[in-house]
Scaffold this active site. Structure first.
Site, PDB file in Angstrom:
ATOM      1  N   GLU A 174     -45.431 -57.034   1.668  1.00  0.00           N
ATOM      2  CA  GLU A 174     -46.593 -57.851   1.291  1.00  0.00           C
ATOM      3  C   GLU A 174     -47.819 -57.009   0.945  1.00  0.00           C
ATOM      4  O   GLU A 174     -48.956 -57.415   1.179  1.00  0.00           O
ATOM      5  CB  GLU A 174     -46.882 -58.860   2.398  1.00  0.00           C
ATOM      6  CG  GLU A 174     -45.707 -59.811   2.601  1.00  0.00           C
ATOM      7  CD  GLU A 174     -45.999 -60.994   3.504  1.00  0.00           C
ATOM      8  OE1 GLU A 174     -47.092 -61.030   4.089  1.00  0.00           O
ATOM      9  OE2 GLU A 174     -45.122 -61.862   3.621  1.00  0.00           O
ATOM     10  N   HIS A 406     -40.302 -76.501   8.429  1.00  0.00           N
ATOM     11  CA  HIS A 406     -40.678 -75.098   8.622  1.00  0.00           C
ATOM     12  C   HIS A 406     -40.063 -74.544   9.899  1.00  0.00           C
ATOM     13  O   HIS A 406     -40.176 -75.141  10.962  1.00  0.00           O
ATOM     14  CB  HIS A 406     -42.214 -75.011   8.709  1.00  0.00           C
ATOM     15  CG  HIS A 406     -42.721 -73.600   8.700  1.00  0.00           C
ATOM     16  ND1 HIS A 406     -43.810 -73.183   9.430  1.00  0.00           N
ATOM     17  CD2 HIS A 406     -42.290 -72.505   8.043  1.00  0.00           C
ATOM     18  CE1 HIS A 406     -44.032 -71.899   9.196  1.00  0.00           C
ATOM     19  NE2 HIS A 406     -43.118 -71.463   8.361  1.00  0.00           N
ATOM     20  N   HIS A 407     -39.399 -73.411   9.765  1.00  0.00           N
ATOM     21  CA  HIS A 407     -38.855 -72.694  10.914  1.00  0.00           C
ATOM     22  C   HIS A 407     -39.492 -71.316  10.978  1.00  0.00           C
ATOM     23  O   HIS A 407     -38.905 -70.344  10.494  1.00  0.00           O
ATOM     24  CB  HIS A 407     -37.336 -72.531  10.788  1.00  0.00           C
ATOM     25  CG  HIS A 407     -36.560 -73.796  11.009  1.00  0.00           C
ATOM     26  ND1 HIS A 407     -35.207 -73.884  10.781  1.00  0.00           N
ATOM     27  CD2 HIS A 407     -36.942 -75.017  11.447  1.00  0.00           C
ATOM     28  CE1 HIS A 407     -34.785 -75.119  11.065  1.00  0.00           C
ATOM     29  NE2 HIS A 407     -35.830 -75.819  11.469  1.00  0.00           N
ATOM     30  N   GLU A 408     -40.690 -71.218  11.523  1.00  0.00           N
ATOM     31  CA  GLU A 408     -41.284 -69.893  11.740  1.00  0.00           C
ATOM     32  C   GLU A 408     -40.604 -69.312  12.972  1.00  0.00           C
ATOM     33  O   GLU A 408     -40.656 -69.903  14.051  1.00  0.00           O
ATOM     34  CB  GLU A 408     -42.797 -70.007  11.958  1.00  0.00           C
ATOM     35  CG  GLU A 408     -43.488 -68.706  12.355  1.00  0.00           C
ATOM     36  CD  GLU A 408     -43.260 -67.578  11.348  1.00  0.00           C
ATOM     37  OE1 GLU A 408     -43.696 -67.701  10.207  1.00  0.00           O
ATOM     38  OE2 GLU A 408     -42.620 -66.558  11.733  1.00  0.00           O
ATOM     39  N   GLU A 477     -41.040 -63.680   4.433  1.00  0.00           N
ATOM     40  CA  GLU A 477     -40.903 -62.367   5.075  1.00  0.00           C
ATOM     41  C   GLU A 477     -39.458 -61.882   5.174  1.00  0.00           C
ATOM     42  O   GLU A 477     -39.075 -61.263   6.166  1.00  0.00           O
ATOM     43  CB  GLU A 477     -41.552 -62.354   6.479  1.00  0.00           C
ATOM     44  CG  GLU A 477     -43.041 -62.540   6.481  1.00  0.00           C
ATOM     45  CD  GLU A 477     -43.446 -64.019   6.503  1.00  0.00           C
ATOM     46  OE1 GLU A 477     -42.682 -64.816   7.055  1.00  0.00           O
ATOM     47  OE2 GLU A 477     -44.505 -64.351   5.952  1.00  0.00           O
ATOM     48  N   GLU A 501     -51.092 -66.733  -0.267  1.00  0.00           N
ATOM     49  CA  GLU A 501     -51.771 -66.841   1.023  1.00  0.00           C
ATOM     50  C   GLU A 501     -52.813 -65.740   1.234  1.00  0.00           C
ATOM     51  O   GLU A 501     -53.846 -65.978   1.867  1.00  0.00           O
ATOM     52  CB  GLU A 501     -50.749 -66.820   2.158  1.00  0.00           C
ATOM     53  CG  GLU A 501     -49.904 -65.558   2.189  1.00  0.00           C
ATOM     54  CD  GLU A 501     -48.880 -65.527   3.342  1.00  0.00           C
ATOM     55  OE1 GLU A 501     -48.946 -66.383   4.219  1.00  0.00           O
ATOM     56  OE2 GLU A 501     -48.027 -64.622   3.336  1.00  0.00           O
TER      57      GLU A 501
HETATM   58  C1  NOJ Z   1     -46.579 -66.441   6.612  1.00  0.00           C
HETATM   59  C2  NOJ Z   1     -46.004 -67.265   5.517  1.00  0.00           C
HETATM   60  O1  NOJ Z   1     -45.915 -66.517   4.327  1.00  0.00           O
HETATM   61  C3  NOJ Z   1     -46.876 -68.488   5.342  1.00  0.00           C
HETATM   62  O2  NOJ Z   1     -46.426 -69.249   4.248  1.00  0.00           O
HETATM   63  C4  NOJ Z   1     -46.882 -69.283   6.623  1.00  0.00           C
HETATM   64  O3  NOJ Z   1     -47.800 -70.342   6.499  1.00  0.00           O
HETATM   65  C5  NOJ Z   1     -47.298 -68.425   7.809  1.00  0.00           C
HETATM   66  N1  NOJ Z   1     -46.559 -67.196   7.832  1.00  0.00           N
HETATM   67  C6  NOJ Z   1     -47.050 -69.125   9.133  1.00  0.00           C
HETATM   68  O4  NOJ Z   1     -45.678 -69.232   9.363  1.00  0.00           O
HETATM   69 CA    CA Z   2     -45.898 -64.094   4.160  1.00  0.00          CA
END
Ligand code: NOJ
Ligand code: CA
Length: 696
Positions: A174, A406-408, A477, A501
């Site tokens: 990034e 969303h799966h962070e 990521e 972002e």
């Molecule tokens: C980074 C991601 O690129 C973004 O899209 C997301 O909102 C945040 N992480 C939180 O998960």
């Molecule tokens: Ca990102």
């Protein structure tokens, strides 16, 4: 025929010094003869290759080889045999920039063995637009495991080329891009970046792949990889004075660089994409062609290219947040993923023809997700109390829109792997079929990298298990894509570079950023860049915020055509679109799946104009964009169908538009056009132009 013979002769004439010491050498040409590859084995048993394009060397004699723990495959190799073959066919991607892709190449396999009789083949496929090669280990030999200590592949560039590069960060892709000669590559300045948060740069004279270069004569060369599976990503160490690039495979948590205990085993393809012009480079299908055909069987109608909106930008611009509770345990007053807010987005999506609504911050875990010592952070089946999953599921169904769940993972990979099946079952039970994964932060357990073999395997395992459950994937990521969407077309898009972002909370992406992405990172696959921001100054909810998008609004429209993805977000807030319905109309109209693509002009990092034909109608769409330099183009509409009239709606930078001084004005005009006419396009500094061409 004649031309290919001449190219072939030139290739041989230009390489006599290398030929003298060879015990074996063979030149193999691409179907039209423009690309010539000479593979060789010298007296020391070292394998090598070189590449010519249109009779000119583009990669001088370079090394091939691998050092395994148990076998040295870099020297003392003996040729067992070699065989050539040709492949010619056409295949149809499930979605993409074109509806048919020609796969035409000549191949050679160099079958080698070491003193112990251990066998490895180096296989080259020579296309008209470049070369792919990989190392293959056949099945019929006894070995407990293959442990790669080092891959010794090199790319000896002919001259000190111009290069567009990103630093060799093992843990993040990034960063901003740089443009310099190969000899001037120096990533030290990236070490002072405060973001991305999880950077790990080991060598300042090294780059990630894809890296794109251009000769003084204008020939473009990109080095990339295809079909990255069960292996670490390939970065390139750069020797400035000699212009030699050497493969550097990012290691896994395991002390070995790569290890496997199953045969047959192949490395990913090492790709050299080439073309006489930047526009030609963008039409290259070599990476897709080197991937295996689709492995998902049966009815694929659940794979749906689409536009989506989401509870997302409002979190990045400060309107709302991901967390339900504050640090002191009190309830947040700014939680974004509430039932009511989701319904607002579902209404907006349904009213404007968007198939999906991304929702972030819906599940337990966000209150403490960024702890340094993260362990089991997120629960993927437990919504926050103000997110009524049953009601959202019912309402979404009523509206004919689906939530993109969303799966962070916060990079706590074992936790996600443990929960994946139940998480998938949960979203299916609620009627949804798409996930956005996220891998923010250092990989847990510590010692693995985003670009290493264990993570490559993880990302691919998510694709496989999602496919089994008929789920589409958009990964944030991950490692950079390598064309795997041919094999797993549920792999819709991924981030794997610096997206929109960053404009919300950092110095952002300069106007040449997207124009560099297109020629580098995007060669491997679509990007979830999340375009479409109309509110350029990011101070809507916080007057102290100084950040802004380095663009005009018209350029935001152009991105829907230029940065291809089957998944395109309309990233701004519904209220910002509602303020400019006439401009928003382009985003409503533009499709995400194409039957044809024409690159009308292009210069790496500077400008591009692309026309694409909708897969499901006779309509065409155009996008043109520039860096900080204003430009005027006269574009020939040669691609339109003869005899047909089209209603062109042109969205261009208003007379005084400028990405710094006034990014907002968009002039909209309608004209009737036909094939062969010329369209004049004016691009402001940091600007763009979008055109819809509706067949009448
Ligand atoms: C980074 C991601 O690129 C973004 O899209 C997301 O909102 C945040 N992480 C939180 O998960
Ligand atoms: Ca990102």
């Amino acid at each position: 025929m004649k031309r290919s013979f001449i190219y072939c002769l030139t290739a041989l004439w230009l390489t006599p010094t290398v030929l003298f010491s060879q015990v074996f050498s063979k030149t193999i040409g691409s179907p039209n003869g423009k690309v010539q590859v000479a593979v060789s084995l010298n007296e020391k048993g070292e394998a090598g290759y070189q590449v010519h394009y249109q009779g000119v060397p583009i990669v001088n004699h370079s090394a091939l080889g691998l050092q395994l723990r148990d076998h040295d495959l870099t020297q003392n190799l003996v040729l067992v045999g070699h065989h050539t073959s040709t492949q010619k066919g056409v295949w149809k991607p499930v979605w993409g920039e074109v509806s048919e892709i020609q796969e035409h190449y000549n191949a050679i396999s160099l079958d080698l063995k070491d003193a112990q009789g251990f066998q490895m083949s180096v296989v080259f496929r020579v296309f008209d637009d470049g070369v792919g090669f990989r190392y293959e280990f056949p099945q019929n030999q006894t070995i407990d495991s293959i442990v790669v200590l080092k891959e010794t592949t090199t790319f000896q560039m002919q001259e000190d080329l111009q290069a567009w590069w990103a630093p060799s960060d093992w843990d993040s892709n990034e960063h901003t891009y740089s443009h310099s000669k190969l000899s001037a590559i120096d990533a030290s300045r990236y070490r002072t970046d405060i973001e991305p948060f999880n950077q790990h740069i080991v060598n300042d004279r090294a780059v990630q792949t894809p890296v794109t270069m251009q000769t003084a004569a204008g020939t473009c060369i990109a080095i990339a990889e295809a079909a990255l599976t069960d292996y670490g990503a390939m970065h390139l160490d750069v020797d400035g004075p000699t212009h030699r690039l050497s493969a550097h495979i990012i290691p896994s948590a395991n002390p070995a660089v790569v290890s496997t205990n199953t045969l047959p085993f192949n490395t990913p393809w090492r790709c050299i994409l080439t073309n006489a012009s930047p526009a030609g480079l963008l039409s290259n299908h070599l990476i897709l062609n080197l991937n295996e055909p689709c492995k998902i069987e049966g009815d694929l109608s659940w794979i749906q290219p689409q536009k989506y909106v989401g509870i997302w930008w409002e979190m990045h611009n400060g309107k709302s947040g991901w967390n339900y509770r504050e640090k002191d345990g009190t309830l947040s007053t700014r939680h974004g993923a509430t039932t009511q807010n989701v319904k607002k987005y579902l209404d907006f999506a349904a009213n404007n023809g968007f198939a999906g609504v991304l929702v972030e911050g819906w599940n337990e875990g966000w209150d403490e997700w960024f702890n340094v010592d993260r362990s089991e952070v997120f629960d993927f089946t437990k919504p926050y109390p103000d997110y009524d999953m049953a009601e959202i599921s019912r309402y979404a169904r009523e509206k004919g829109v689906k939530i993109i769940v969303h799966h962070e993972t916060a990079s706590v990979v074992p936790s996600y792997e443990r929960q994946m099946d139940s998480a998938f079952a949960y979203l299916k039970m609620n009627g949804f079929n798409a996930i956005k994964t996220g891998y923010v932060g250092f990989i847990q357990p510590k010692g693995a990298w985003h670009d290493g073999q264990s993570m490559v395997n993880h990302y691919n395992e998510v694709l496989r298990r999602a496919a089994k459950n008929e789920i589409m994937v958009c990964a944030h990521e991950p490692v950079r894509p390598s064309g795997l969407h041919r094999t797993w077309p549920n792999f819709m898009a991924c981030e794997a570079a610096r997206g929109m972002e960053y404009n919300a909370w950092s110095k952002g992406n300069d106007p040449s950023h997207e124009l560099t992405l297109l020629f580098t990172r995007l060669l491997g696959g679509p990007m979830d860049y999340t375009p479409g921001i109309f509110q350029i100054a990011v101070n809507q909810f916080d007057p102290n915020k100084k950040e802004r998008i380095h663009t005009t609004v018209a350029k935001q429209l152009a991105l829907y055509v230029t940065l291809y993805s089957p998944l395109q977000m309309a990233a701004d807030l519904p209220e910002n679109y509602e303020k400019r319905p006439a401009v928003f109309q382009f985003i409503r109209d533009v499709p995400t799946d194409w039957s044809d693509t024409k690159i009308l002009n292009a210069a790496i990092g500077d400008y591009v104009t692309i026309a694409r034909r909708d897969k499901h109608s006779d309509n065409w769409f155009m996008g043109s964009m520039t860096d900080e330099t204003p430009r005027r183009f006269k574009t020939k509409l040669d691609f339109l169908e003869k005899g047909k009239a089209y209603e062109a709606t042109i969205y261009e930078d208003g007379p005084k538009a400028d990405y710094q001084k006034d990014p907002y004005p968009v002039s909209i005009r309608k004209i009737t056009v036909r094939k062969g006419q010329t369209l004049k396009i004016n691009l402001a500094a940091g600007g763009g132009c979008a055109v819809s061409l509706k067949a009448l």
